[in-house]
Design an enzyme around this catalytic site. Structure first.
Site, mmCIF file in Angstrom:
data_model
loop_
_atom_site.group_PDB
_atom_site.id
_atom_site.type_symbol
_atom_site.label_atom_id
_atom_site.label_comp_id
_atom_site.label_asym_id
_atom_site.label_seq_id
_atom_site.Cartn_x
_atom_site.Cartn_y
_atom_site.Cartn_z
ATOM 1 N N THR A 126 0.825 -1.204 0.000
ATOM 2 C CA THR A 126 0.000 0.000 0.000
ATOM 3 C C THR A 126 0.862 1.258 0.000
ATOM 4 O O THR A 126 1.995 1.248 0.510
ATOM 5 C CB THR A 126 -0.905 -0.003 1.263
ATOM 6 O OG1 THR A 126 -1.412 1.308 1.485
ATOM 7 C CG2 THR A 126 -0.138 -0.416 2.516
ATOM 8 N N ASP A 127 0.296 2.345 -0.512
ATOM 9 C CA ASP A 127 1.025 3.626 -0.481
ATOM 10 C C ASP A 127 1.134 4.168 0.955
ATOM 11 O O ASP A 127 1.867 5.127 1.194
ATOM 12 C CB ASP A 127 0.369 4.661 -1.409
ATOM 13 C CG ASP A 127 -1.074 4.997 -1.059
ATOM 14 O OD1 ASP A 127 -1.627 4.416 -0.090
ATOM 15 O OD2 ASP A 127 -1.664 5.859 -1.757
ATOM 16 N N TYR A 151 -1.775 -0.136 11.122
ATOM 17 C CA TYR A 151 -1.966 -0.820 9.831
ATOM 18 C C TYR A 151 -0.756 -0.589 8.930
ATOM 19 O O TYR A 151 -0.164 -1.541 8.396
ATOM 20 C CB TYR A 151 -3.247 -0.323 9.147
ATOM 21 C CG TYR A 151 -3.323 -0.696 7.668
ATOM 22 C CD1 TYR A 151 -3.430 -2.029 7.267
ATOM 23 C CD2 TYR A 151 -3.276 0.282 6.676
ATOM 24 C CE1 TYR A 151 -3.482 -2.379 5.913
ATOM 25 C CE2 TYR A 151 -3.326 -0.053 5.327
ATOM 26 C CZ TYR A 151 -3.434 -1.390 4.958
ATOM 27 O OH TYR A 151 -3.487 -1.720 3.615
ATOM 28 N N LYS A 155 1.984 -3.350 7.454
ATOM 29 C CA LYS A 155 2.210 -3.573 6.016
ATOM 30 C C LYS A 155 3.673 -3.285 5.660
ATOM 31 O O LYS A 155 4.277 -3.995 4.859
ATOM 32 C CB LYS A 155 1.279 -2.690 5.179
ATOM 33 C CG LYS A 155 -0.181 -3.072 5.235
ATOM 34 C CD LYS A 155 -0.491 -4.460 4.687
ATOM 35 C CE LYS A 155 -0.254 -4.596 3.209
ATOM 36 N NZ LYS A 155 -0.644 -5.949 2.713
HETATM 37 P P1 NAD Z 1 -10.156 -6.816 2.583
HETATM 38 O O1 NAD Z 1 -10.137 -6.425 4.021
HETATM 39 O O2 NAD Z 1 -11.364 -6.536 1.748
HETATM 40 O O3 NAD Z 1 -9.890 -8.396 2.436
HETATM 41 C C1 NAD Z 1 -8.877 -9.051 3.136
HETATM 42 C C2 NAD Z 1 -9.073 -10.555 2.913
HETATM 43 O O4 NAD Z 1 -8.019 -11.248 3.613
HETATM 44 C C3 NAD Z 1 -10.392 -11.077 3.470
HETATM 45 O O5 NAD Z 1 -11.000 -11.945 2.540
HETATM 46 C C4 NAD Z 1 -9.983 -11.831 4.730
HETATM 47 O O6 NAD Z 1 -10.857 -12.908 5.055
HETATM 48 C C5 NAD Z 1 -8.603 -12.329 4.337
HETATM 49 N N1 NAD Z 1 -7.746 -12.592 5.500
HETATM 50 C C6 NAD Z 1 -7.509 -11.773 6.573
HETATM 51 N N2 NAD Z 1 -6.668 -12.372 7.438
HETATM 52 C C7 NAD Z 1 -6.344 -13.581 6.898
HETATM 53 C C8 NAD Z 1 -5.497 -14.638 7.311
HETATM 54 N N3 NAD Z 1 -4.834 -14.592 8.466
HETATM 55 N N4 NAD Z 1 -5.380 -15.717 6.497
HETATM 56 C C9 NAD Z 1 -6.073 -15.797 5.322
HETATM 57 N N5 NAD Z 1 -6.896 -14.819 4.894
HETATM 58 C C10 NAD Z 1 -7.027 -13.726 5.668
HETATM 59 O O7 NAD Z 1 -8.847 -6.180 1.950
HETATM 60 P P2 NAD Z 1 -8.593 -5.469 0.542
HETATM 61 O O8 NAD Z 1 -9.034 -4.078 0.622
HETATM 62 O O9 NAD Z 1 -9.076 -6.347 -0.526
HETATM 63 O O10 NAD Z 1 -6.995 -5.448 0.551
HETATM 64 C C11 NAD Z 1 -6.255 -6.525 -0.008
HETATM 65 C C12 NAD Z 1 -4.787 -6.217 0.073
HETATM 66 O O11 NAD Z 1 -4.516 -5.004 -0.622
HETATM 67 C C13 NAD Z 1 -4.269 -6.007 1.491
HETATM 68 O O12 NAD Z 1 -2.985 -6.580 1.591
HETATM 69 C C14 NAD Z 1 -4.198 -4.494 1.634
HETATM 70 O O13 NAD Z 1 -3.211 -4.123 2.562
HETATM 71 C C15 NAD Z 1 -3.829 -4.095 0.227
HETATM 72 N N6 NAD Z 1 -4.252 -2.747 -0.181
HETATM 73 C C16 NAD Z 1 -5.549 -2.344 -0.040
HETATM 74 C C17 NAD Z 1 -5.938 -1.083 -0.498
HETATM 75 C C18 NAD Z 1 -7.378 -0.619 -0.422
HETATM 76 O O14 NAD Z 1 -7.657 0.507 -0.799
HETATM 77 N N7 NAD Z 1 -8.322 -1.428 0.018
HETATM 78 C C19 NAD Z 1 -4.997 -0.238 -1.076
HETATM 79 C C20 NAD Z 1 -3.672 -0.689 -1.207
HETATM 80 C C21 NAD Z 1 -3.325 -1.945 -0.762
#
Ligand code: NAD
Ligand code: TYD
Length: 349
Positions: A126-127, A151, A155
């Site tokens: 993530t940024d 958070y 990360k």
């Molecule tokens: P989300 O919260 O919608 O989904 C996370 C998923 O991970 C869920 O399905 C959850 O059940 C699963 N999970 C959590 N803990 C777990 C574990 N211990 N073992 C197996 N599965 C597990 O998240 P998202 O928004 O889809 O983000 C996905 C990734 O992208 C993350 O790594 C996040 O840091 C990164 N990210 C998100 C954003 C954003 O805007 N949402 C931006 C940049 C990066």
């Protein structure tokens, strides 16, 4: 690169990435491995559930024995790790699960990738690892990390482990750092789906502080295309930013969202700010552009398209908001101080 383990594939971005992979790569097999926390939802994968190239396995990335078994049984050659605790506000209330999953879980996956000699380990980052970015600058991949929330710190720790495995063991890794994603299947704790669905329910939109914080809101499938590009054209050991390359104020995002809904601005309610709230994120995306990728939507187009999806898909979000989410909402917003309307002086007396 043919047999993918998509950890966290039942969450928002992971599920969109599964749709993307199955649609664009007919010869790929996709195994989703997901713990199904509050954020995981099999409805996100309902329309691929009959695809013979797709398998779902429930499991925790911190469980090394099950991770190893799945990699062997499913002949996995590539891991793309989306699994994480992802909401900044929850990390402020209770950081424990963030350290477990985002740090220890990343380590477990890296060890498995090393032990079984996988072709690629890709980390979804993530940024937010860059911390607050001053006006006039956009974060470069070579910038120092400076996380400021639990958070972001968890990360960042994951990224550092991934880099260490590249340097120490030459594990074939790549990292991508995305800006704020929006689009189908985003759990309505995040600001855009929260605000669209609140507006549809006639509830106030709780804008933190003055609402002048800046974010780069990108269309989730543009992000997925960027990840695909990194997987297929990225250099090993390298990190790539993914975003629109443009950032807007939260209040501008809210105005676009309300206009798209034809809902009144009076729904905006300024509330007490998030502790340690990063004022501005901004990513320089030239490195990934250099590999031939470009975003297809600017922030405004992404917001409008997202609003239309939530309007058309009440079947998806209404059950979530009627369930455990209500407890979370009460805990997060129930006692939150409402601020004076912005720009108006407090009444005398
Ligand atoms: P989300 O919260 O919608 O989904 C996370 C998923 O991970 C869920 O399905 C959850 O059940 C699963 N999970 C959590 N803990 C777990 C574990 N211990 N073992 C197996 N599965 C597990 O998240 P998202 O928004 O889809 O983000 C996905 C990734 O992208 C993350 O790594 C996040 O840091 C990164 N990210 C998100 C954003 C954003 O805007 N949402 C931006 C940049 C990066
Ligand atoms: P969020 O979706 O939580 O993503 P992040 O904090 O990871 O960027 O929040 C996006 C922006 O919206 C951020 O500046 C915080 C703000 N925000 C609000 O103003 N009100 C809210 O209720 C939420 C959840 C976020």
């Amino acid at each position: 690169m043919k047999n993918f383990l998509i950890t966290g594939g039942a969450g928002f971005i992971g599920a969109n990435f599964v749709h993307h992979l199955l649609a664009h790569h007919p010869d790929y097999q996709v195994v989703v491995y997901d713990k199904l926390t509050y954020a995981g939802n099999l409805n996100n994968l309902a329309d691929v559930s009959d695809d013979p190239r797709y398998t779902f396995i429930r499991g925790d990335i911190c469980d090394a024995a099950t991770v190893a078994r799945v990699i062997q049984e499913q002949r996995i050659d590539t891991i793309v790790n989306f699994a994480a605790e992802t909401h900044v506000d929850r990390s402020i209330l209770d950081p424990d699960a963030f350290i477990q999953t985002d740090v220890y879980g990343t380590y477990v996956l890296l060890e498995a990738a090393r032990r079984f000699g996988l072709e690629r380990y890709h980390q979804i980052s993530t940024d937010e690892v860059y911390g607050h970015v001053p006006a006039g600058h956009s974060s470069l991949e070579s910038d120092p990390v400076a996380p400021r929330s639990p958070y972001a710190a968890s990360k960042t720790s994951g990224d550092l482990l991934v880099q260490a495995y590249w340097i120490t063991y030459t594990l074939p890794v790549t990292i991508s750092r995305g800006s704020n994603n929006i689009g189908p299947y985003q759990y309505p704790e995040k600001v855009v789906p929260l605000f669209v669905t609140n507006a549809l329910e006639g509830k106030p939109l709780p804008v933190y502080g003055d609402g002048k914080q800046m974010r780069d809101y990108q269309w989730v499938l543009d992000h997925c295309q960027g990840i695909d590009r990194v997987l297929h054209a990225g250099a090993l050991g390298e990190t790539y930013n993914i975003g629109t390359g443009q950032e807007i104020e939260n209040l501008t995002m809210v105005e676009i969202l309300l206009d798209e809904l034809a809902a009144p601005r009076s729904l905006i309610q300024h509330v007490e700010d998030r502790p340690g709230h990063d004022r501005r994120y901004s990513v320089n995306i030239d490195k990934l552009r250099g590999l031939g990728w470009a975003p297809q939507h600017d922030c405004e187009a992404a917001i409008r398209q997202t609003v239309r999806w939530y309007v058309a898909n009440e079947w998806w979000w209404r059950p979530i908001k009627a369930g455990d989410f209500r407890e979370y909402y009460e805990r997060m917003y129930g006692n939150r101080k409402v601020l004076e309307p912005q720009g108006e002086k407090p009444a005398a007396g």
